[in-house]
Design a protein around this motif. Structure first.
Motif, short mmCIF file in Angstrom:
data_model
loop_
_atom_site.label_atom_id
_atom_site.label_comp_id
_atom_site.label_asym_id
_atom_site.label_seq_id
_atom_site.Cartn_x
_atom_site.Cartn_y
_atom_site.Cartn_z
N PRO A 113 0.81 -1.22 0.00
CA PRO A 113 0.00 0.00 0.00
C PRO A 113 0.85 1.28 0.00
O PRO A 113 0.50 2.24 -0.69
CB PRO A 113 -0.81 -0.12 1.29
CG PRO A 113 -0.88 -1.57 1.57
CD PRO A 113 0.40 -2.15 1.07
N GLU A 145 -2.98 6.11 -5.17
CA GLU A 145 -4.16 5.36 -4.72
C GLU A 145 -4.00 4.95 -3.26
O GLU A 145 -2.94 4.48 -2.86
CB GLU A 145 -4.33 4.08 -5.55
CG GLU A 145 -4.65 4.31 -7.01
CD GLU A 145 -4.43 3.06 -7.84
OE1 GLU A 145 -5.41 2.51 -8.33
OE2 GLU A 145 -3.26 2.64 -7.99
N GLU A 146 -5.07 5.12 -2.49
CA GLU A 146 -5.02 4.68 -1.09
C GLU A 146 -5.80 3.39 -0.94
O GLU A 146 -6.95 3.30 -1.34
CB GLU A 146 -5.61 5.76 -0.18
CG GLU A 146 -4.61 6.87 0.06
CD GLU A 146 -4.91 7.65 1.33
OE1 GLU A 146 -5.23 7.01 2.35
OE2 GLU A 146 -4.80 8.88 1.28
N ILE A 147 -5.16 2.40 -0.36
CA ILE A 147 -5.82 1.11 -0.20
C ILE A 147 -5.19 0.40 0.99
O ILE A 147 -4.00 0.59 1.27
CB ILE A 147 -5.70 0.28 -1.51
CG1 ILE A 147 -6.62 -0.94 -1.47
CG2 ILE A 147 -4.25 -0.12 -1.80
CD1 ILE A 147 -6.96 -1.51 -2.82
N ASP A 148 -6.01 -0.39 1.73
CA ASP A 148 -5.41 -1.10 2.87
C ASP A 148 -4.97 -2.51 2.45
O ASP A 148 -5.23 -2.96 1.34
CB ASP A 148 -6.36 -1.13 4.07
CG ASP A 148 -7.65 -1.87 3.78
OD1 ASP A 148 -7.65 -2.73 2.87
OD2 ASP A 148 -8.67 -1.60 4.44
N LYS A 166 -7.76 -5.08 1.35
CA LYS A 166 -8.40 -4.80 0.05
C LYS A 166 -7.42 -4.94 -1.10
O LYS A 166 -7.80 -5.18 -2.24
CB LYS A 166 -9.00 -3.39 0.05
CG LYS A 166 -10.24 -3.26 0.90
CD LYS A 166 -11.28 -2.37 0.20
CE LYS A 166 -12.59 -2.35 0.95
NZ LYS A 166 -12.54 -1.54 2.18
N LEU A 167 -6.12 -4.75 -0.80
CA LEU A 167 -5.13 -4.86 -1.86
C LEU A 167 -4.79 -6.33 -2.15
O LEU A 167 -4.78 -6.74 -3.31
CB LEU A 167 -3.84 -4.11 -1.46
CG LEU A 167 -2.69 -4.22 -2.45
CD1 LEU A 167 -3.05 -3.57 -3.77
CD2 LEU A 167 -1.43 -3.56 -1.87
#
Lengths: 136, 510
Positions: free
Chosen positions: B192, B201-204, B207-208
């Motif tokens: 991330p 892009e922001e993602i945890d 979810k990634l």
């Protein structure tokens, strides 16, 4: 293979039962209950935690659907609407039937909710990813 | 000797460090050794190279030396059958992989290949040990090289119970089956933070590259579990279907179901009207030995079902269309899923049974542009190449390219069995008539001609008899006889031998 034996007393509905458990070989464990001996296959054994979650019908595992709309997964023709606007629906309930690929495909609700708007009519052709209906 | 024994005892005790175990327990995770205990038969584990230590002195690494170098390797038994194992220990330098760590894994990989025993890797590692530089990257290279060398020779199973990041992802990716645990396992090439830096892009983590992303969306993993104990239980279940290596036959268990059981329920489950959907999983469960069906990749490309099962105690691979999802058609993801499974079965001598109810390949610009031709070709390639017994049972629809892939005798099916409800054709009657008689229909003002042609087409191709008259269908059976017929057919095909021309390898479209 070390031979291990345990004893225990359990209570079921007020009745006390004596158990004797013997680990015989890697394949099996013998459990004696009040004079009757059962063979338990270790391959059938379940360990410490709750296993009930490892089943097919476990819907909790799925990623949450994002957004407030249901889209068509496949190009086709709307055969029948099964719900109306303002109607409360439950997860898994059939929303409409989509005629595609020689099949009446059931389009089911991804979640509990209230139908806000239905964007298609019976007989209408839709493309994949077209919005079919919106939730509140 | 007494003194020396006590020195050994102390060194051994240190391997089971309580302080380190607690770190792991606090995170709600098991230690590497506890995981092996859970996986292997009681008391069967033998550890190898337990005292191996890192030997780099860069960045004062020598001060962090711990016996075992963050991985526990060795062998043991599962239900009495021999397996090689390795489990990364996240409590030592984050389970990071350095030169010696890699060398230990490579050693059990070599033994597994040379002795023909399955290997199970338990992955919980922060990735390459940065301080050891290229040595740790080369360590991955050595591991990958052996994954490939052992591919199709011994079953390789990866259990991800922590992070598996960067290059480390490719070791599970090169193995046969990947298990992941929800909220515990992560796999990604770039994390991330890097993604945020590069693309914004922001993602945890979840979810990634969490368990459900790889089980549902990417297709990287084969099993999603609610907890890590589940993985070990399912690895055992999986191994019960598999031979130890490619030279053995898969193990037969004493059947707990009668071979000639009539499948009465099939008549209720499958609607005669081929436009009505049903749940193919119920069909599979009715046909195979009771409770023996073991689904794989259950969350991915759900329009196709793959899994292992038993028929009269013998393991078989089941490939089936799921009419309930996307009408059961073949698309890019389903093609990849089926093709890889068929190649796995072929490599390990597991016969394949197709349960066919397929309207065709999924039409659409998106599918075409993303390469349905290239991906769809994989199914054709995998089936045509496979030399294990292959049987197709056509329940209802078998159309077009999907007919060729899943039920054409000319592609190499040893037997094609049809239900009386089977439809084998290039396309549906209405579409066919519009194309074949397009001009005449436009010229004619009445719709009667079209109806006549449609019903003519229907009576010719919407039954299994035309195909059977051409010898493309071997048997037309009462659906209730499906189980008994399959068991009988497989019994006669079990000794099948098919010799291929020698070559380095084919070039499967990827």
């Amino acid at each position: 293979m070390p031979h291990e034996e345990y004893k225990a007393t359990i209570k079921i509905k007020g009745r006390k039962l004596k158990l004797r458990i013997e680990e015989k070989d890697p394949e099996s464990i013998f459990v004696a209950i009040e004079g009757d001996t059962y063979r338990v296959r270790t391959s059938d054994l379940i360990t410490r935690r709750d296993w009930s979650k490892q089943r097919d019908e476990d819907e909790d595992m799925y990623l949450d659907e994002e957004g407030n709309t249901v889209v068509s997964p496949i190009p086709g023709v709307i055969a029948r609407l099964a719900v109306g606007e303002r109607e409360d629906v439950q997860k898994g309930q059939v929303l409409l039937l989509l005629l595609a690929m020689k099949m009446e495909n059931e389009i089911c609700s991804p979640r509990d909710g209230t139908v806000k708007r239905i964007r298609v009519q019976e007989g209408q052709a839709v493309q994949a990813n077209d919005v079919l209906l919106e939730f509140e | 000797m007494k003194d020396k024994n006590s020195i050994l005892a102390n060194r051994k005790k240190e391997l089971f460090s309580q302080a380190r175990a607690e770190v792991q327990h606090e995170k709600g995770k098991l230690t590497a050794r506890e995981r092996l205990d859970m996986l292997l038969d009681k008391g069967s584990f033998t550890e190898l190279e337990a005292f191996a230590r890192l030997r780099s002195h860069e960045f004062n690494l020598q001060e962090k030396q711990v016996d075992g170098d963050a991985v526990v390797t060795g062998y043991g038994t599962i239900s009495g059958r021999k397996v090689y194992v390795y489990a990364q220990d996240a409590t030592v330098m984050g389970g990071s992989l350095g030169e010696i760590h890699a060398k230990k894994i490579v050693h059990v990989q070599d033994l597994s290949l040379q002795t023909g025993c399955p290997i199970i890797g338990i992955i919980d590692s922060g990735g390459a040990r940065i301080q050891e530089g290229v040595s740790s990257l080369d360590g991955y290279a050595e591991i990958f090289q052996r994954c490939v060398a052992a591919s199709g020779v011994v079953p390789q199973i990866a259990v991800i119970v922590g992070p598996s990041a960067g290059g480390a992802c490719y070791s599970p990716a090169l193995m046969d089956f990947v298990f992941m645990v929800k909220d515990m396992s992560y796999m990604f090439i770039t994390g991330p933070q890097v993604i945020k830096l590069v693309t914004g892009e922001e993602i945890d983590f979840e979810k990634l590259g969490g368990a459900m992303v790889h089980n549902q969306t990417s297709g990287v993993a084969h099993f999603a579990m609610a907890n890590e104990e589940g993985c070990f239980h399912f690895v055992k279940k999986l191994l019960r279907f598999l031979p130890a290596n490619n030279l053995e036959d898969p193990p037969r268990l004493a059947p707990e179901d009668t071979a000639d059981r009539m499948c009465e329920r099939l008549l209720e489950i499958v609607p005669v009207d081929s436009t009505k959907p049903y749940d193919m999983k119920e069909v599979i469960e009715e046909i195979v030995d009771k409770d023996s069906f073991f689904g794989l990749q259950r969350f991915y490309a759900k329009n196709a079902i793959i899994g292992l099962a038993r028929l009269d105690g013998y393991p078989v691979g089941i490939v089936a269309n799921q009419p309930k999802v996307l009408a059961g058609c073949l698309d890019i993801d389903a093609s990849d899923k089926i093709a890889r499974f068929v190649r796995f079965c072929d490599a390990f001598n597991i016969p394949v049974v197709n349960l066919v109810d397929v309207p065709g390949y999924l039409p659409g610009v998106d599918q075409e542009h993303r390469g349905i031709i290239r991906h769809g070709a994989k199914i054709l390639y995998a089936y045509a190449e496979a030399t294990v017994p292959k049987i197709a049972v056509v329940l209802r629809k078998s159309y077009g390219g999907a007919y060729i892939a899943l039920s054409s005798k000319k592609l190499g099916y040893d037997q094609v069995i049809a239900w009386p409800s089977a439809e084998l054709a290039v396309m549906g009657a209405e579409q066919a008539v519009d194309i074949v008689y397009g001009r005449e229909l436009r010229d004619s003002s009445s719709t009667r001609l079209r109806q006549e042609k449609v019903s003519e087409f229907r009576s010719k191709f919407m039954t299994p008899y035309t195909a059977a008259e051409m010898g493309q269908v071997d048997m037309i059976i009462d659906p209730r006889e499906t189980r008994a017929t399959l068991i009988q057919s497989l019994a006669f095909l079990r000794t099948k031998r098919q010799v291929r021309v020698r070559r380095k390898h084919g070039i499967i479209p990827v």
